[in-house]
Scaffold this active site. Structure first.
Site, mmCIF file in Angstrom:
data_model
loop_
_atom_site.group_PDB
_atom_site.id
_atom_site.type_symbol
_atom_site.label_atom_id
_atom_site.label_comp_id
_atom_site.label_asym_id
_atom_site.label_seq_id
_atom_site.Cartn_x
_atom_site.Cartn_y
_atom_site.Cartn_z
ATOM 1 N N GLY A 1 -19.622 -9.754 65.675
ATOM 2 C CA GLY A 1 -19.822 -9.798 67.004
ATOM 3 C C GLY A 1 -18.621 -9.012 67.709
ATOM 4 O O GLY A 1 -17.573 -8.659 67.301
ATOM 5 N N GLU B 1 -7.670 -8.448 58.732
ATOM 6 C CA GLU B 1 -8.454 -9.666 58.985
ATOM 7 C C GLU B 1 -10.030 -9.458 59.267
ATOM 8 O O GLU B 1 -10.809 -10.154 58.786
ATOM 9 C CB GLU B 1 -7.787 -10.542 60.187
ATOM 10 C CG GLU B 1 -8.299 -11.788 60.511
ATOM 11 C CD GLU B 1 -8.298 -12.855 59.464
ATOM 12 O OE1 GLU B 1 -7.502 -13.315 59.136
ATOM 13 O OE2 GLU B 1 -9.367 -13.283 58.756
ATOM 14 N N GLU C 1 -28.937 -3.396 61.072
ATOM 15 C CA GLU C 1 -29.134 -1.957 61.491
ATOM 16 C C GLU C 1 -30.642 -1.437 61.116
ATOM 17 O O GLU C 1 -31.099 -2.041 60.528
ATOM 18 C CB GLU C 1 -28.073 -1.059 60.844
ATOM 19 C CG GLU C 1 -26.611 -1.706 61.176
ATOM 20 C CD GLU C 1 -25.491 -0.856 60.447
ATOM 21 O OE1 GLU C 1 -25.476 0.275 60.160
ATOM 22 O OE2 GLU C 1 -24.675 -1.598 59.808
ATOM 23 N N GLY D 1 -30.142 -6.980 67.196
ATOM 24 C CA GLY D 1 -28.561 -6.326 66.734
ATOM 25 C C GLY D 1 -28.063 -6.860 65.639
ATOM 26 O O GLY D 1 -26.859 -6.290 65.256
ATOM 27 N N VAL E 1 -13.607 -9.521 56.858
ATOM 28 C CA VAL E 1 -14.343 -10.775 56.265
ATOM 29 C C VAL E 1 -14.251 -11.637 57.311
ATOM 30 O O VAL E 1 -13.497 -12.001 57.937
ATOM 31 C CB VAL E 1 -13.443 -11.106 55.086
ATOM 32 C CG1 VAL E 1 -14.304 -12.333 54.556
ATOM 33 C CG2 VAL E 1 -13.182 -10.081 54.083
ATOM 34 N N LYS F 1 -16.895 -7.614 50.874
ATOM 35 C CA LYS F 1 -16.158 -8.674 51.214
ATOM 36 C C LYS F 1 -15.710 -9.748 49.976
ATOM 37 O O LYS F 1 -14.385 -10.090 49.950
ATOM 38 C CB LYS F 1 -16.872 -9.648 52.208
ATOM 39 C CG LYS F 1 -17.132 -8.928 53.416
ATOM 40 C CD LYS F 1 -18.071 -9.614 54.308
ATOM 41 C CE LYS F 1 -18.352 -8.989 55.635
ATOM 42 N NZ LYS F 1 -19.385 -9.497 56.291
ATOM 43 N N LYS G 1 -14.356 -2.143 56.430
ATOM 44 C CA LYS G 1 -14.296 -2.610 55.046
ATOM 45 C C LYS G 1 -14.126 -1.549 53.801
ATOM 46 O O LYS G 1 -13.543 -1.703 52.710
ATOM 47 C CB LYS G 1 -15.516 -3.071 54.609
ATOM 48 C CG LYS G 1 -15.841 -4.532 55.219
ATOM 49 C CD LYS G 1 -16.808 -5.240 55.113
ATOM 50 C CE LYS G 1 -18.241 -4.503 55.773
ATOM 51 N NZ LYS G 1 -18.285 -4.873 57.283
#
Lengths: 347, 347
Positions: free
Chosen positions: A320, A148, A208, A205, A151, A223, A124
């Site tokens: 993910g 892509e 953080e 997870g 976001v 974002k 980002k």
């Protein structure tokens, strides 16, 4: 034509991408006539490997698992040298996000553009801090800056606006852009207090060790900035986005909202009107009848307000390993499509 | 290059398309370098107009409003002659849908392909009854068969799967694909009985005088067939889709569901598994916590189950003059993109 790829940063996303590419090699060739070759991988923890004819990634990964470093095809290059010296067509910039300086990702992107290489990134930093500069520099060198994954991971948002929604004018976007906080708010509705919800998110997870970026809304703010620049075509700086996180929300607040048929959500929003642009991240009480109220857990959702289609909402994963790995594949295929369409049509 | 367009069928969608194109002429040129020219319009009610250099559509529409027929540039051609003789690059097939024979749309498509013209259509007939034949014939003549508007009007579904979701394997889709029945079910929950809900839908233009296609599920069944062929890549015939409409649902059924925190929805579904393909349209009681339960009124929604992204859901308009007009524009721009990308990159 084989697409030659250099990977900068070999953490979760980079390894996820390699697994997807290896597992889908045959499918990608048959369905999209897509051939790839990974020519370089560079990570400050593991070193750099390079082979102009294509690395044997199975061996690279086996050696990495055995010794926690790259071995065969090793080169003494840092990231910038790897980008500059490798014969890649595309650099996948997958180093860590720094939303203060944008570095080292920003330098990676500049070096790639200046040496005629496309950038595909889920980082980002460059997009949130310097979208206009990055886009212009890529354009000057006739290459692409594809983001892509910045976001909603691989859930199509930017590529949706660029492709299938082309022709619509988009005047507003509003959504749930951070999975960690949405998960925490969902858990707090189940009875956990803020600290317990954060600990659960960390244990899974989602959050953080230092959760500041998520819970203070900074991730969502980045974002929102990217969406304003890419989807609404505005030159919005990240500092111009009002930002409040969820740290002040208590279990009592959550329950009070529930009693009134509403639900707290951390909302990111941009609206263009005659008065100008309004952009913010803040917790809002959403009526349970509103489509965003039903988005629970780590799921993300974004509503785009268009002139020709009214509201279009997309709901999907926000993070993910495989999901973000797919975002990179999605952009690699987009580059492949633009470079091969005419030759294919000529057959 | 100017894209030359022939329009077959000048009803709501065709007129909606022309309004969009006229209103966005400058924007489409600036944003996408897209130039168009409407060279022919043919409608059995109004006659045929043709001008190889481009019709003056303002005059065509003004004359149509005055006399209920086309006047200047008039030709004695029927639809097939218009397709064959016009110098169009693309034929927009916007005649009425016939889900029994697919005609006259199927003949329109065949003639367009055989004379080297792309087809863009929102007509469900050819796609639901003969997708494989249409796709193959288009391929033989090196032209495109684009049908975004056949499912959820302009809300991107087919172009979403083709573009931004490329690289994912889609194993199932499930959704609310008919706005008329979803509107009726929403109204029945507000207390109307079936007949009153149907009359209200008819008075608003959602339902036709003969509502059979909507209330018996035939419209949704055609869309399920199209999704199976396009998105899942299966050769599914429309007769193989189990189909039950909403005509047997009573106000008492609706209220009984509500009392148990569920809601009746007319669901279209396709699932590919080891056992084969399951495809159906039928009313189902959806738990209120399910994302599809919150889709009310004439809105449509579709969840695509993918291997890399999990579930991705898109929610948007399912019908409408501008929304379906946009579906056509969206496909025209897709054709324009594939034909101009390389020259642009070469600049």
């Amino acid at each position: 034509m084989t697409q030659k790829i250099t990977i900068i940063g070999f953490g979760t996303v980079g390894q996820g991408l390699c697994e997807i590419l290896a597992g889908k090699k045959k499918e990608l060739l048959e369905k999209y006539n897509y051939r790839y070759s990974i020519v370089a991988v560079c990570d400050p923890r593991f070193g750099t490997v390079y082979n102009a004819a294509g690395l044997d990634m199975e061996r690279v990964i086996a050696e990495l698992r055995a010794d926690q470093k790259f071995t065969t095809d090793r080169y003494p290059w840092d990231a910038l040298e790897t980008i500059r010296n490798s014969n890649a067509d595309v650099v996948c910039e997958l180093a860590f996000t720094d939303l203060k300086t944008g570095e080292p990702a920003m330098s990676h992107c500049r070096t790639a553009f200046e040496t005629g290489k496309h950038i595909v990134t889920s980082n980002k930093g460059p997009a949130a801090l310097a979208y206009a500069e990055m886009k212009a520099l890529a354009g000057q060198h006739n290459v692409d800056f594809r983001i892509e994954g910045t976001v909603m991971s691989g859930t199509p948002v930017l590529n949706l606006a660029e492709g299938p929604l082309a022709g619509c004018s988009i005047s507003a976007v509003k959504g749930i852009l951070n999975g960690t906080t949405n998960y925490m708010l969902s858990e707090m509705e189940q009875g956990l207090d803020y600290t317990a919800a954060l600990e659960k998110a960390q244990s899974l997870g989602y959050a953080e060790a230092d959760p500041t970026g998520d819970v203070e809304g900074y991730d969502a703010r980045a974002k929102v900035t990217i969406l304003a620049n890419v989807v609404l075509g505005e030159k919005l700086s990240i500092d111009a986005v009002d930002c409040t996180g969820i740290t002040a929300l208590t279990a009592a607040d959550i329950m009070a909202a529930k009693a009134e048929n509403t639900r707290w959500k951390l909302i990111g929003s941009i609206t263009r009107s005659k008065e100008g642009l309004t952009a913010y991240v803040r917790p809002e009480r959403v009526p349970l009848t509103h489509p965003l109220a039903g988005i629970m857990g780590a799921t993300n959702a974004l509503t785009l307000t268009t002139d020709l289609l009214g509201d279009v909402t997309i709901v999907g994963a926000g993070a993910g390993k495989t999901e973000t790995g797919f975002s990179i594949l999605s952009d690699l295929l987009a580059i492949h499509r633009t470079e091969t369409i005419l030759p294919d049509n000529r057959l």
